[in-house]
Write a protein that holds these residues in place. Structure first.
Motif, PDB file in Angstrom:
ATOM      1  N   GLN A 111      52.766  -9.842  51.574  1.00  0.00           N
ATOM      2  CA  GLN A 111      52.569  -8.404  53.319  1.00  0.00           C
ATOM      3  C   GLN A 111      53.739  -7.756  51.947  1.00  0.00           C
ATOM      4  N   ARG A 113      51.662  -7.655  48.713  1.00  0.00           N
ATOM      5  CA  ARG A 113      50.284  -6.725  47.920  1.00  0.00           C
ATOM      6  C   ARG A 113      49.567  -5.628  48.952  1.00  0.00           C
ATOM      7  N   GLN A 114      49.891  -5.785  50.513  1.00  0.00           N
ATOM      8  CA  GLN A 114      49.188  -4.976  51.247  1.00  0.00           C
ATOM      9  C   GLN A 114      50.353  -3.518  50.636  1.00  0.00           C
ATOM     10  N   ASP A 117      48.906  -1.888  47.635  1.00  0.00           N
ATOM     11  CA  ASP A 117      48.073  -1.498  47.756  1.00  0.00           C
ATOM     12  C   ASP A 117      47.390  -0.125  48.335  1.00  0.00           C
ATOM     13  N   GLU A 118      48.148  -0.206  49.288  1.00  0.00           N
ATOM     14  CA  GLU A 118      47.877   1.096  50.003  1.00  0.00           C
ATOM     15  C   GLU A 118      48.696   1.957  49.411  1.00  0.00           C
TER      16      GLU A 118
END
Length: 712
Positions: A111, A113-114, A117-118
């Motif tokens: 969760q 990491r998303q 990354d965004e």
């Protein structure tokens, strides 16, 4: 865990749990008038069909496939509750231990990491916003090409500052500089709550300045410790080589660092000694401080730290500072410069090129037995959380923690608090005056759930995509200056010592508060859809643990306002100490490895909190079940009563495999007992467990009455 407040880092457990994929049957729950004990011959643990049908939650959270039914629950509940899981889940090559925390951690990390990354991909985030800072920090952390190309250059201004030192005054200046950069050199200094006047801040000086985990690693003569010291020397030598020293110079510099650190270690208090809060409270006026430690020059230090108005300082370990003053007086300036260079580089090695990272990992391999480096995105995720925890945490809680979950957790805590009050009121060995003070303290206990009511303001911190090392140093200096600003102001009771995604919790004695980050309030530790028995055995056990830390051998020394004050009658204090000593003896007899025994004194507080917390939570569950199903009526799920599911839930969340190297390090440094003993240690003292599983005298999980601990 108990949070100490003198710039001591909170242990942040980067582990997580499971709730998906549990092997539970679709058996219709049944109701029995009284809990049905499980047979001691575990192969016949089948659903019971007495009573009338009722509608209860299906078996969420207990994984039946993990049970080892070849082991009787009354002989070894750790193996019974999770033996098959232990067999089927070896420690991965990149870890030193593996358990439900790690599984939950993996899930939360995906969760996070998303989110990262965004954020990193978003080049249009408003300049100065949390989104911009988090995105730029993570982008710089993941840009290995730029990190390799830059080499040691981002650290060069700080290294040049050290190289330019010519005398003791220059050393003193660099000590001040490194306090701002939080490199860990020589000692720890910062603003903390005054433990004997908890309505104000004071300044604390505490021992530090060593690389090995604690003082014992510098002096123990066994083969294992010798091997660790060998790895430490190689680590020092190779890192100096990477910095440009030739082999002879690198070895000479490594020896200088080891000599200085050994002197500091010899003067340091051992982990058990550090558990005595009274011994760690030693107020001195600044004039006295200057007289005792003139070479350290505390007056100049405090002035440079913008604490020149201070009139007194709490010196946690005076003997350590006597030796530190001698070290500064007698060690050659060149060797002191080498020591300072080492701690600067060591503290930011994770942000340097691959060669530095690999040297650090090789050293840590010997310490913890890990076979493979953790993947970079996970390491840099942890760095982002550690550096911009609340900016990052705000983005996390928006997605992961609902108001309904928070309310459910608060309701559970209220029930457990009421149970604790009842245990105090009905205590048979505590006098009325002490009970009154204990209830006053319990009633004053503050609870923090999920995330701060008021978030940190990072607006003054500048973060860019230019350099990970520069970001790390800028964030450390900003953080330290924020800490210093607290001096002279009101106590900040909104402050958190853990970030929202953290899978951990703590009790803070001077604040008399318990804190549960959102990361911990996730399945399987907490699942709003699970039956109460599972939740009370899982996160409830943690809640009881943290709550009863206020009444363990350390926490009981603080009053309702958080002041370090003896509120116990002498006879009650003596009785508590006698009863706690039984727990100490029990755990000191546990041996997870040949010739390695748990330190019952070091782990005393955590063991008492496990035992007391579980006892209190069990009573809270009984009241909840009586309220939900009627007095004495209990639903059966998968053949287990709520009482059995409560203990299974407690045990299944503490199963873990651990490498021998990491286990030895835990025994020496960690105030928590190994998981297998955290599981069975409290249960061996609880008649409630014996009744739930039909245990009989003579079985291994049943202690004889004269050997049983009885506190709450």
């Amino acid at each position: 865990m108990t949070k100490r407040t003198t710039l001591q880092a909170c242990a942040v457990a980067a582990g997580l749990a499971l709730a998906t994929g549990c092997a539970t049957s679709s058996q219709t729950p049944q109701t029995a008038a009284t809990p049905t004990p499980a047979p001691t011959a575990t192969a016949s643990l089948a659903p019971t069909t007495t009573g009338s049908a009722t509608t209860a939650q299906e078996g969420v959270g207990i994984n039946l496939a993990d049970l080892d039914r070849s082991v009787a629950p009354c002989e070894d509940f750790y193996r019974f509750s999770g033996g098959n899981w232990l067999k089927n889940n070896p420690v991965p090559s990149y870890a030193s231990r593996w358990g439900p925390r790690n599984l939950l951690s993996d899930r939360i990390q995906l969760q996070l990491r998303q989110i990262l990354d965004e954020a990193a991909a978003n080049r249009s985030a408003a300049k100065g916003s949390n989104l911009q800072k988090v995105g730029d920090f993570y982008a710089a952390a993941m840009d290995t090409v730029a990190i390799e190309k830059a080499g040691i250059t981002p650290l060069k201004p700080e290294l040049d500052r050290i190289a330019a030192i010519k005398d003791l005054k220059g050393v003193q200046d660099e000590i001040i500089r490194q306090k701002f950069l939080q490199t860990g050199s020589f000692f720890r200094a910062g603003v903390e709550v005054d433990e004997k006047k908890s309505t104000q801040y004071t300044i604390g000086f505490n021992q530090g300045g060593i690389t090995l985990p604690n003082r014992d690693y510098y002096f123990k003569q066994d083969a294992r410790t010798e091997a660790i010291r060998g790895a430490y020397r190689k680590y020092l030598t190779n890192m100096f080589g990477l910095l440009g020293d030739d082999q002879a110079t690198a070895q000479k510099n490594a020896a200088a660092v080891e000599r200085i650190e050994t002197r500091l270690a010899k003067a340091s208090r051992a982990p058990v000694e550090l558990r005595d809060p009274q011994a760690n409270y030693n107020k001195l006026t600044v004039a006295e401080l200057q007289k005792r430690y003139p070479t350290l020059n505390p007056q100049r230090l405090l002035s440079a730290l913008q604490l020149g108005a201070a009139k007194e300082v709490n010196v946690g370990q005076p003997a350590f500072f006597e030796e530190l003053d001698k070290v500064l007086q007698t060690e050659p300036v060149g060797d002191l410069k080498t020591y300072l260079r080492w701690h600067l580089v060591r503290s930011v090695s994770a942000g340097l090129p691959k060669a530095y990272v690999e040297e650090t990992f090789r050293y840590n391999q010997i310490l913890a037995g890990t076979k493979q480096q953790l993947t970079r995105w996970k390491r840099m995720l942890a760095a982002t959380d550690g550096t911009l925890g609340e900016a990052f945490g705000q983005l996390y809680v928006d997605k992961a923690f609902s108001p309904a979950a928070k309310q459910k957790a608060l309701d559970m805590l209220a029930n457990i608090k009421a149970s604790m009050a009842e245990h105090i009121q009905t205590n048979t060995w505590m006098s009325e005056p002490t009970k009154a003070e204990a209830l006053k303290k319990l009633n004053a206990l503050k609870v923090k759930i999920g995330y701060p009511d008021k978030w940190k303001d990072y607006s003054a911190l500048k973060i860019s995509r230019e350099s990970l090392v520069r970001n790390l140093l800028a964030a450390r200096e900003w953080d330290y200056r924020q800490d210093l600003k607290k001096y002279g102001g009101p106590i900040d009771r909104n402050e958190w010592g853990m970030t929202p995604p953290t899978i951990n919790a703590y009790y803070n004695p001077p604040m008399n508060e318990i804190v549960f980050p959102a990361g911990y309030l996730q399945p399987p530790f907490f699942d709003p859809n699970a039956d109460d028995a599972v939740n009370y055995g899982a996160i409830g056990g943690v809640m009881g643990h943290e709550m009863t830390h206020g009444f363990d051998d350390q926490g009981r020394q603080y009053d309702a306002a958080g002041n370090l004050r003896d509120w116990w009658t002498p006879s009650d204090a003596a009785e508590f100490t006698k009863r706690a000593a039984v727990v100490g003896r029990q755990y000191s007899a546990f041996s997870p490895l040949d010739s390695v025994f748990v330190n019952g004194k070091l782990t005393m507080g955590e063991n008492l909190a496990d035992f007391a917390g579980l006892t209190v939570v069990y009573k809270a569950l009984q009241k909840q079940l009586d309220k939900q199903y009627g007095v004495g009526k209990r639903p059966l799920i998968d053949g287990f009563t709520p009482e059995q599911r409560f203990f299974l839930s407690w045990a299944q969340l503490r199963r873990s495999n651990i490498r021998p190297e990491a286990l030895r390090q835990q025994i020496l440094t960690d105030p928590h007992s190994p998981d297998q003993y955290r599981t069975i240690g409290p249960l061996m003292n609880m008649p409630q467990f014996y009744e739930a599983f039909g245990c009989q005298p003579g079985q291994k999980m049943v202690r004889a009455d004269d050997d049983r601990a009885k506190i709450w």
